[in-house]
Design an enzyme around this catalytic site. Structure first.
Site, PDB file in Angstrom:
ATOM      1  N   ARG A 129       0.908  -1.394  -0.063  1.00 47.57           N
ATOM      2  CA  ARG A 129      -0.024  -0.196  -0.079  1.00 47.57           C
ATOM      3  C   ARG A 129       0.976   1.167  -0.036  1.00 47.57           C
ATOM      4  NH1 ARG A 129      -2.839  -0.279   5.515  1.00 47.57           N
ATOM      5  NH2 ARG A 129      -0.680  -0.988   5.794  1.00 47.57           N
TER       6      ARG A 129
ATOM      7  N   GLN B 199       7.951  27.310  14.910  1.00 46.89           N
ATOM      8  CA  GLN B 199       7.837  27.796  13.365  1.00 46.89           C
ATOM      9  C   GLN B 199       8.111  26.459  12.572  1.00 46.89           C
ATOM     10  OE1 GLN B 199       9.055  31.436  12.037  1.00 46.89           O
ATOM     11  NE2 GLN B 199       9.839  30.800   9.933  1.00 46.89           N
ATOM     12  N   ALA B 200       7.462  26.271  11.493  1.00 47.76           N
ATOM     13  CA  ALA B 200       7.676  25.208  10.469  1.00 47.76           C
ATOM     14  C   ALA B 200       7.819  25.900   9.179  1.00 47.76           C
ATOM     15  CB  ALA B 200       6.548  24.192  10.477  1.00 47.76           C
ATOM     16  N   ASN B 201       9.078  25.319   8.527  1.00 53.43           N
ATOM     17  CA  ASN B 201       9.367  26.197   6.981  1.00 53.43           C
ATOM     18  C   ASN B 201       9.224  24.958   6.133  1.00 53.43           C
ATOM     19  OD1 ASN B 201       9.562  28.498   8.462  1.00 53.43           O
ATOM     20  ND2 ASN B 201      11.826  28.248   8.366  1.00 53.43           N
TER      21      ASN B 201
ATOM     22  N   ARG C  72      21.718  27.128  -0.635  1.00 56.42           N
ATOM     23  CA  ARG C  72      21.178  28.056   0.307  1.00 56.42           C
ATOM     24  C   ARG C  72      21.925  27.938   1.475  1.00 56.42           C
ATOM     25  NH1 ARG C  72      15.592  29.631  -1.316  1.00 56.42           N
ATOM     26  NH2 ARG C  72      14.843  28.051  -2.852  1.00 56.42           N
TER      27      ARG C  72
ATOM     28  N   HIS D 199      23.283  29.790   6.908  1.00 55.75           N
ATOM     29  CA  HIS D 199      22.449  30.788   7.771  1.00 55.75           C
ATOM     30  C   HIS D 199      22.563  30.421   9.124  1.00 55.75           C
ATOM     31  CE1 HIS D 199      20.029  30.982   3.960  1.00 55.75           C
ATOM     32  NE2 HIS D 199      21.061  31.992   3.980  1.00 55.75           N
TER      33      HIS D 199
ATOM     34  N   LYS E 156      17.258  23.653  14.502  1.00 54.89           N
ATOM     35  CA  LYS E 156      16.452  23.184  13.623  1.00 54.89           C
ATOM     36  C   LYS E 156      16.465  21.716  13.462  1.00 54.89           C
ATOM     37  CE  LYS E 156      17.465  27.127  10.789  1.00 54.89           C
ATOM     38  NZ  LYS E 156      18.448  27.747   9.416  1.00 54.89           N
TER      39      LYS E 156
ATOM     40  N   HIS F  68      23.618  26.419   8.808  1.00 56.17           N
ATOM     41  CA  HIS F  68      23.294  25.583   8.194  1.00 56.17           C
ATOM     42  C   HIS F  68      23.033  25.946   6.679  1.00 56.17           C
ATOM     43  CE1 HIS F  68      19.311  23.614   6.396  1.00 56.17           C
ATOM     44  NE2 HIS F  68      19.902  22.471   6.938  1.00 56.17           N
TER      45      HIS F  68
ATOM     46  N   TYR G  29      11.412  22.067   7.548  1.00 63.97           N
ATOM     47  CA  TYR G  29      12.120  22.558   8.775  1.00 63.97           C
ATOM     48  C   TYR G  29      11.247  22.637  10.053  1.00 63.97           C
ATOM     49  CZ  TYR G  29      15.280  25.031   5.280  1.00 63.97           C
ATOM     50  OH  TYR G  29      16.200  25.256   4.388  1.00 63.97           O
TER      51      TYR G  29
ATOM     52  N   GLU H  14      19.065  37.273  12.528  1.00 69.78           N
ATOM     53  CA  GLU H  14      19.349  36.408  11.369  1.00 69.78           C
ATOM     54  C   GLU H  14      20.353  36.841  10.589  1.00 69.78           C
ATOM     55  OE1 GLU H  14      17.793  33.361  10.893  1.00 69.78           O
ATOM     56  OE2 GLU H  14      16.289  33.583  12.360  1.00 69.78           O
TER      57      GLU H  14
ATOM     58  N   ARG I 236      21.128  37.502  -1.186  1.00 71.54           N
ATOM     59  CA  ARG I 236      21.393  37.726   0.034  1.00 71.54           C
ATOM     60  C   ARG I 236      22.596  36.809   0.325  1.00 71.54           C
ATOM     61  NH1 ARG I 236      18.856  34.491   5.297  1.00 71.54           N
ATOM     62  NH2 ARG I 236      19.846  35.758   6.837  1.00 71.54           N
ATOM     63  N   ASP I 237      22.637  35.700  -0.139  1.00 64.58           N
ATOM     64  CA  ASP I 237      23.765  34.693   0.167  1.00 64.58           C
ATOM     65  C   ASP I 237      25.061  35.286  -0.603  1.00 64.58           C
ATOM     66  OD1 ASP I 237      22.300  33.314   1.831  1.00 64.58           O
ATOM     67  OD2 ASP I 237      21.937  31.696   0.532  1.00 64.58           O
TER      68      ASP I 237
END
Length: 199
Positions: free
Chosen positions: A23, A47-49, A59, A62, A72, A119, A132, A143, A167-168
């Site tokens: 299944r 928070q959940a991302n 990415r 951070h 995280k 990360h 996350y 941040e 940004r990065d």
């Protein structure tokens, strides 16, 4: 569910037990009690991302000010990524070291990283989707980012031409962040972790 501490103190790779039949499949990808047992305190979920990236997107790196920092718990629900943890805690025995873990929708591993660590990840497939769980909500003032291609970090990204956000791309090097006092201190991170255990 098995936990393996990475070479960076406080960071863990989590391997879930998958239960499959004709299944489909079922598994527990996060267990509040098991994680708390391993790290010594509960992960406060604030928070959940969800992020979706095309192949070759990088990415990160951070991180957040400590306190409060942002722990995280990360897993890949579609596709595959190389997930990277970097020790940015000034004074840590492994300061400046990084470790990569492949996260994908086959083995369905997860990575836990405590407050004070950096990360990032590189998407190994199109539509790579990361989920996350975070211990604190997004705080723009607290941040920060380091340039993921900084030779001082020496991360071996598996992408011929890494695709970065603006940004990065504009983020400082590890050396510049250290010189400016931007990085978290190891003793402050340990003190904060101890406060979570006591709380």
């Amino acid at each position: 569910m098995k936990f393996r501490e990475l070479g960076i103190k406080g960071a863990y790779e989590i391997v879930p037990q998958q239960h499959g039949d004709p299944r489909g499949m079922f598994m527990e990808w996060y267990r509040f009690d098991r994680l708390a047992e391993v790290v010594g305190h509960p992960l406060n979920l604030a928070q959940a991302n969800l992020s979706v990236s095309e192949r070759g997107v990088v990415r990160g790196i951070h991180f957040a000010d400590v306190p409060p920092g942002q722990a995280k718990y990360v897993t890949c629900v579609r596709g595959a990524v190389l997930d990277v943890v970097v020790d940015l805690r000034v004074g840590s025995p492994t300061f400046g070291h990084w470790e990569g873990v492949r996260l994908d929708d086959v083995d369905r591993r997860a990575v836990y990283l405590p407050e004070g660590l950096g990360h990032g990840f590189c998407a190994l497939s199109d539509g790579a989707t990361l989920s996350y769980l975070c211990s604190a909500t997004y705080n723009p003032a607290g941040e920060h980012a380091l340039h993921p291609l900084d030779p001082g970090l020496g991360i071996d990204w598996p992408a011929e031409v890494p695709l970065l956000s603006s940004r990065d791309e504009a983020a400082p090097s590890l050396a510049d962040a250290l010189a400016s006092g931007l990085l978290p201190r190891y003793d402050a991170c340990l003190e904060f972790t101890e406060s979570l255990r006591e709380g």
